[in-house]
Design an enzyme around this catalytic site. Structure first.
Site, PDB file in Angstrom:
ATOM      1  N   GLY A 111      45.799 147.738 -41.945  1.00 27.59           N
ATOM      2  CA  GLY A 111      46.308 147.771 -40.566  1.00 27.59           C
ATOM      3  C   GLY A 111      46.263 146.384 -39.970  1.00 27.59           C
ATOM      4  O   GLY A 111      45.255 145.998 -39.378  1.00 27.59           O
ATOM      5  N   ARG A 149      63.099 163.476 -52.912  1.00 26.15           N
ATOM      6  CA  ARG A 149      63.488 164.758 -53.530  1.00 26.15           C
ATOM      7  C   ARG A 149      64.291 165.601 -52.540  1.00 26.15           C
ATOM      8  O   ARG A 149      65.330 166.191 -52.879  1.00 26.15           O
ATOM      9  CB  ARG A 149      62.205 165.486 -53.950  1.00 26.15           C
ATOM     10  N   ASP A 175      50.370 152.757 -41.688  1.00 24.42           N
ATOM     11  CA  ASP A 175      49.766 152.208 -40.464  1.00 24.42           C
ATOM     12  C   ASP A 175      49.940 153.097 -39.231  1.00 24.42           C
ATOM     13  O   ASP A 175      49.239 152.930 -38.244  1.00 24.42           O
ATOM     14  CB  ASP A 175      50.375 150.831 -40.148  1.00 24.42           C
TER      15      ASP A 175
HETATM   16  O1  F6P Z   1      52.455 148.053 -43.642  1.00 24.05           O
HETATM   17  C1  F6P Z   1      51.667 148.785 -44.488  1.00 24.05           C
HETATM   18  C2  F6P Z   1      50.591 147.934 -45.097  1.00 24.05           C
HETATM   19  O2  F6P Z   1      49.921 148.775 -45.992  1.00 24.05           O
HETATM   20  C3  F6P Z   1      49.632 147.255 -44.138  1.00 24.05           C
HETATM   21  O3  F6P Z   1      48.629 148.094 -43.654  1.00 24.05           O
HETATM   22  C4  F6P Z   1      49.098 146.128 -44.964  1.00 24.05           C
HETATM   23  O4  F6P Z   1      48.627 145.100 -44.157  1.00 24.05           O
HETATM   24  C5  F6P Z   1      50.292 145.728 -45.742  1.00 24.05           C
HETATM   25  O5  F6P Z   1      51.113 146.868 -45.852  1.00 24.05           O
HETATM   26  C6  F6P Z   1      50.015 145.165 -47.121  1.00 24.05           C
HETATM   27  O6  F6P Z   1      51.223 144.731 -47.664  1.00 24.05           O
HETATM   28  P1  F6P Z   1      51.447 144.338 -49.184  1.00 24.05           P
HETATM   29  O7  F6P Z   1      51.450 145.601 -50.010  1.00 24.05           O
HETATM   30  O8  F6P Z   1      52.767 143.674 -49.211  1.00 24.05           O
HETATM   31  O9  F6P Z   1      50.295 143.466 -49.589  1.00 24.05           O
END
Ligand code: F6P
Length: 335
Positions: free
Chosen positions: A185, A36, A142
């Protein structure tokens, strides 16, 4: 008579006409607030703003729409990203990168804003090297991106986790149970350890620090002998699986343990005021810096200031290390 020297009016002339914006990688709350801000700040500066759908994949597949001020009405309070996001393997190939850059140039886009995590910033830098100026905005729950104290979505995710742990504590204390809570994470324990401090959980297991389950089990037993009959053990997904840890606790000391994997629940939900403000500041700063010719940079927050760091420096730094003060504090507060 001496001629009067008039001061020359300093006005930045904006030669840029069209910019584009995309959200990439894992979504996070606050992306909509940022979109936005980008759209409205861009339009207010006289630019055309193009919204690219589904991240870099949309750039390759030419999925885009011109943004108006109404395109971003009523999205500020919503989690996720209305432009949608994707993890795009093709962008890691030379042909994918070339196609994405050519498509951008074909649309007449003179500057691109990329909102996302480390992989997305790498994609953004690659496009920048192809001749389209790019500004990156760090967005990842993260909080693993270097050169910014905090990334978009972190505060909302932390609030989600803490709310979940508050609820779990009610039921854990009603049944004398231990809970193992698995937090997102893969490589970074920031969410786990900060949520441990903020929720009063007992233990936090993170990828950055080795842990000994025997020690934790001995401590749990001692706590129970002293009359504390419920515990919360937080574990970052990169440090172990909740199910394995619960099974091991049961095998070693026989405690009744339940698990919860918070998963993508953490990533959604209405952004906190903190994330809305951060998104507004990041979005506006990204547009202003594109106009001022500062492509190839990431906007970040250091202290209370918005600062610029070269994308190549951010990428070279890799994952932002956790401040050791946090694990120390979490341990000190364990009663
Ligand atoms: O990078 C952000 C994150 O939320 C990580 O903490 C997690 O391991 C990953 O993405 C999960 O990814 P996806 O949504 O592709 O399963």
């Amino acid at each position: 008579m001496q001629p009067t020297m008039l001061p020359i009016a300093r006005k930045v002339i904006n030669y840029m006409k069209r910019i584009a914006v995309l959200t990439s990688g894992g979504d996070c709350s606050g992306m909509n607030a940022t979109l936005r801000a980008v759209v409205r700040a861009g339009l207010a500066s006289g630019l055309d703003v193009i919204g690219i759908q589904k991240g870099f994949q949309g750039l390759i597949d030419r999925l885009y729409e011109p943004m108006t001020t109404r395109s971003v009405s009523n999205i500020l309070q919503r989690g996720g990203t209305f432009l949608q996001s994707a993890r795009c393997k093709e962008m890691r190939t030379e042909s994918g990168l070339r196609l994405a850059s050519e498509n951008l140039k074909g649309m007449g886009v003179e500057g691109l804003i990329v909102i996302g995590g480390d992989g997305s910033l790498q994609g953004g830098y690659a496009i920048h090297q192809q001749g389209v100026p790019v500004i990156g905005i760090p967005g990842s729950i993260d909080n693993d991106i270097s050169f910014t104290d905090v990334s978009l979505g972190v505060d909302t995710a932390l609030n989600n986790i803490v709310r979940a742990v508050d609820n779990l504590k009610d039921t854990a204390s009603s049944h004398d149970r231990a809970f193992v809570v698995e937090v997102m994470g893969r490589n970074c324990g920031y969410l786990t350890v900060v949520a441990t401090i903020a929720s009063g959980a007992e233990y936090s297991l993170i990828p950055e620090e080795p842990y000994d389950l025997d020690d934790i089990c001995n401590d749990l037993r001692k706590r129970y002998q002293e009359g504390r009959t419920n515990s919360i053990i937080m574990v970052a997904e990169g440090a172990g699986k909740a199910e394995d840890i619960a099974n091991q606790i049961k095998d070693r000391i026989g405690f009744e343990t339940r698990i919860i994997v918070l998963g993508h629940y953490q990533r959604g939900g209405s952004p906190t005021v903190y994330d809305r403000l951060l998104g507004a500041r990041f979005g506006q700063a990204a547009v202003e810096n594109l106009i001022n010719g500062n492509g190839g940079m990431m906007v970040g927050l250091q202290g209370s200031k918005i600062v610029l760091t070269e994308l190549k420096t951010v990428i070279a730094a890799g994952i932002r290390p956790i401040n050791p003060m946090f694990p120390r504090l979490a341990n000190q507060l364990l009663a």
